[in-house]
Design a protein around this motif. Sequence first.
Motif, mmCIF file in Angstrom:
data_model
loop_
_atom_site.group_PDB
_atom_site.id
_atom_site.type_symbol
_atom_site.label_atom_id
_atom_site.label_comp_id
_atom_site.label_asym_id
_atom_site.label_seq_id
_atom_site.Cartn_x
_atom_site.Cartn_y
_atom_site.Cartn_z
ATOM 1 N N PRO A 221 18.119 -3.424 -13.438
ATOM 2 C CA PRO A 221 18.177 -4.164 -12.165
ATOM 3 C C PRO A 221 16.808 -4.592 -11.651
ATOM 4 O O PRO A 221 16.674 -5.664 -11.045
ATOM 5 N N GLN A 222 15.772 -3.749 -11.862
ATOM 6 C CA GLN A 222 14.430 -4.110 -11.409
ATOM 7 C C GLN A 222 13.700 -5.023 -12.386
ATOM 8 O O GLN A 222 12.548 -5.389 -12.142
ATOM 9 N N GLY A 223 14.337 -5.394 -13.487
ATOM 10 C CA GLY A 223 13.640 -6.088 -14.561
ATOM 11 C C GLY A 223 12.898 -5.068 -15.394
ATOM 12 O O GLY A 223 13.239 -4.812 -16.544
ATOM 13 N N HIS A 224 11.896 -4.469 -14.822
ATOM 14 C CA HIS A 224 11.190 -3.331 -15.393
ATOM 15 C C HIS A 224 11.204 -2.213 -14.365
ATOM 16 O O HIS A 224 10.754 -2.426 -13.230
ATOM 17 N N PRO A 225 11.700 -1.021 -14.691
ATOM 18 C CA PRO A 225 11.455 0.118 -13.799
ATOM 19 C C PRO A 225 9.960 0.245 -13.514
ATOM 20 O O PRO A 225 9.117 -0.150 -14.325
ATOM 21 N N ILE A 226 9.642 0.769 -12.345
ATOM 22 C CA ILE A 226 8.245 0.929 -11.950
ATOM 23 C C ILE A 226 7.494 1.748 -13.005
ATOM 24 O O ILE A 226 7.991 2.750 -13.496
ATOM 25 N N VAL A 227 6.277 1.296 -13.349
ATOM 26 C CA VAL A 227 5.416 2.020 -14.288
ATOM 27 C C VAL A 227 4.182 2.499 -13.527
ATOM 28 O O VAL A 227 3.530 1.716 -12.823
ATOM 29 N N SER A 228 3.877 3.788 -13.671
ATOM 30 C CA SER A 228 2.682 4.334 -13.030
ATOM 31 C C SER A 228 1.849 5.095 -14.042
ATOM 32 O O SER A 228 2.330 5.504 -15.101
ATOM 33 N N VAL A 229 0.580 5.278 -13.696
ATOM 34 C CA VAL A 229 -0.370 6.027 -14.520
ATOM 35 C C VAL A 229 -1.141 6.955 -13.585
ATOM 36 O O VAL A 229 -1.542 6.549 -12.488
ATOM 37 N N VAL A 230 -1.344 8.204 -14.016
ATOM 38 C CA VAL A 230 -2.062 9.189 -13.224
ATOM 39 C C VAL A 230 -3.450 9.400 -13.800
ATOM 40 O O VAL A 230 -3.621 9.499 -15.018
ATOM 41 N N GLY A 231 -4.466 9.472 -12.943
ATOM 42 C CA GLY A 231 -5.793 9.838 -13.413
ATOM 43 C C GLY A 231 -6.895 9.024 -12.785
ATOM 44 O O GLY A 231 -6.760 7.812 -12.606
ATOM 45 N N SER A 232 -8.003 9.712 -12.449
ATOM 46 C CA SER A 232 -9.163 9.050 -11.859
ATOM 47 C C SER A 232 -10.252 8.755 -12.874
ATOM 48 O O SER A 232 -11.259 8.135 -12.531
ATOM 49 N N ALA A 233 -10.074 9.193 -14.128
ATOM 50 C CA ALA A 233 -11.052 8.891 -15.167
ATOM 51 C C ALA A 233 -11.096 7.383 -15.402
ATOM 52 O O ALA A 233 -10.082 6.698 -15.250
ATOM 53 N N PRO A 234 -12.254 6.832 -15.779
ATOM 54 C CA PRO A 234 -12.354 5.382 -15.978
ATOM 55 C C PRO A 234 -11.307 4.832 -16.942
ATOM 56 O O PRO A 234 -10.755 3.749 -16.711
#
Length: 484
Positions: A221-234
Amino acid sequence: MSQSDSRGDAPVRRGTMIVGATVRTLGAWPSGWRYPGAHRHPSDDPRALRSLALTAEAAGLHFLYFGDWLATGPEFEQTDPYLLARIEPLAAISFLSAVTDRIGLIATVSSAHSEPYSTARASASIDLLSNGRAGLSISSGAEPRSAANFGRTSVHPDEDRIEAAGEFIEILCGLWDSWEDDAFVADAATGHLIDQEGVHQLGYVGRHFSSAGPLNVVRPPQGHPIVSVVGSAPSARALAARQADISFLAPMSLAEAVDFYRATKEQARDLGRDPAHFLLVTPILPIVAETREKAWRIYDDLVDLVPVETAAGVDNGVTLPANRTIRRLAGLLGVSLNGVIIDEAVPPKIAARFSPLGTELVALVTSRSGRTVGGYRPVTYRHLLVAHAVAAPVLVGSGVDVADYMESWFLASATDGFTILSAYLGGQFESFTALVVPELKRRGVFPENYAGATLRENLGLPRPANTLTPGAFGIESSRSLRYR
């Protein structure tokens, strides 16, 4: 979602902040499960998850986020009890999709120990079952014990794992786009169930992953489910700027948060993305009560529940991490603590000799507990040791205090929102939703109601065009799919 305009050096923020919750059923405070009334047994997690989800949805929070760790060990009992045993994240959000209606549900998946096809299939299915509320957090991290659980004897270098995670996301998006939105025509008169031109082979071949496709689930329904990434490294920030909808960052200060925010949004812009369609979200652990003084008392109680060495060399029957000993504290403070009892008040003449790190710890204790050296509520050695040992973004105060903090970061363009860690389940999360959320709504920095039906709509993010439709690469995209 929110946007910001720059007028000179003073950003003017428009819109409302994102607020979600990071789910740790045994609490984000190391010994939070010991607090009276706290949830404390994983076998009762289904009840706790259901209660948490309904409370969060009633408050209008945007999402629940489920992190993951693919190994366990008894040492987590004292440091991170929520890692000892937990419900698998995709299973958790599938369960909660059936008991909620509006809140988003984000599950962590390891690109090092998962297959893109099965992940695309499961997440598309959950997005369909939840009417568009699913999200994935792609973890590229790895460590030897997790690798051993999957029969692997080595861990790949960071560079390879980040590249593999990028391929993993590319395949997910390609597989979700296997079916065009209108590919199922279901024309009973002609006997055509599908438009075969609306079904696309993926044919992806990368250095780490390959997938032929198409996926055997319709386009989500969203086209793509939300994608997230965790981390403060460059490397993690670069991956998020290139391919994620959300970057979960944990800056150490407001100044660092502002720098991360500007730099990461600029990365996204340089990659051809609209920075307004890429969100940065920051974790906080609020300890909140009706008044600041009551919050201080809750914090003091939580400090008392953390097992530490009570006197040098005294065995209290608990195997302690190395950072909870008086010897470690003496090294941090730069003074001798021979003969000190952990609950003694710190004398002003001793505090005057503290190292710079020791002085910083005193300031941290004061900010969290209202305690001062030599004051009527004095700083104790226990408070100093726990402030060092518990590396969490702790914020203590009334609902107004916590709202002030969140609003100040949001208006400074340091973040697009927050994910809330609860010290324990059974009281603190309810206090946050009852005391902080209404204050944020009153100030107009948090939405009164859900904006739409899907997680994307509620985050203010557009529904992506199909990447496999001919001519689709005219759309906003930083992906370069590798096809045969």
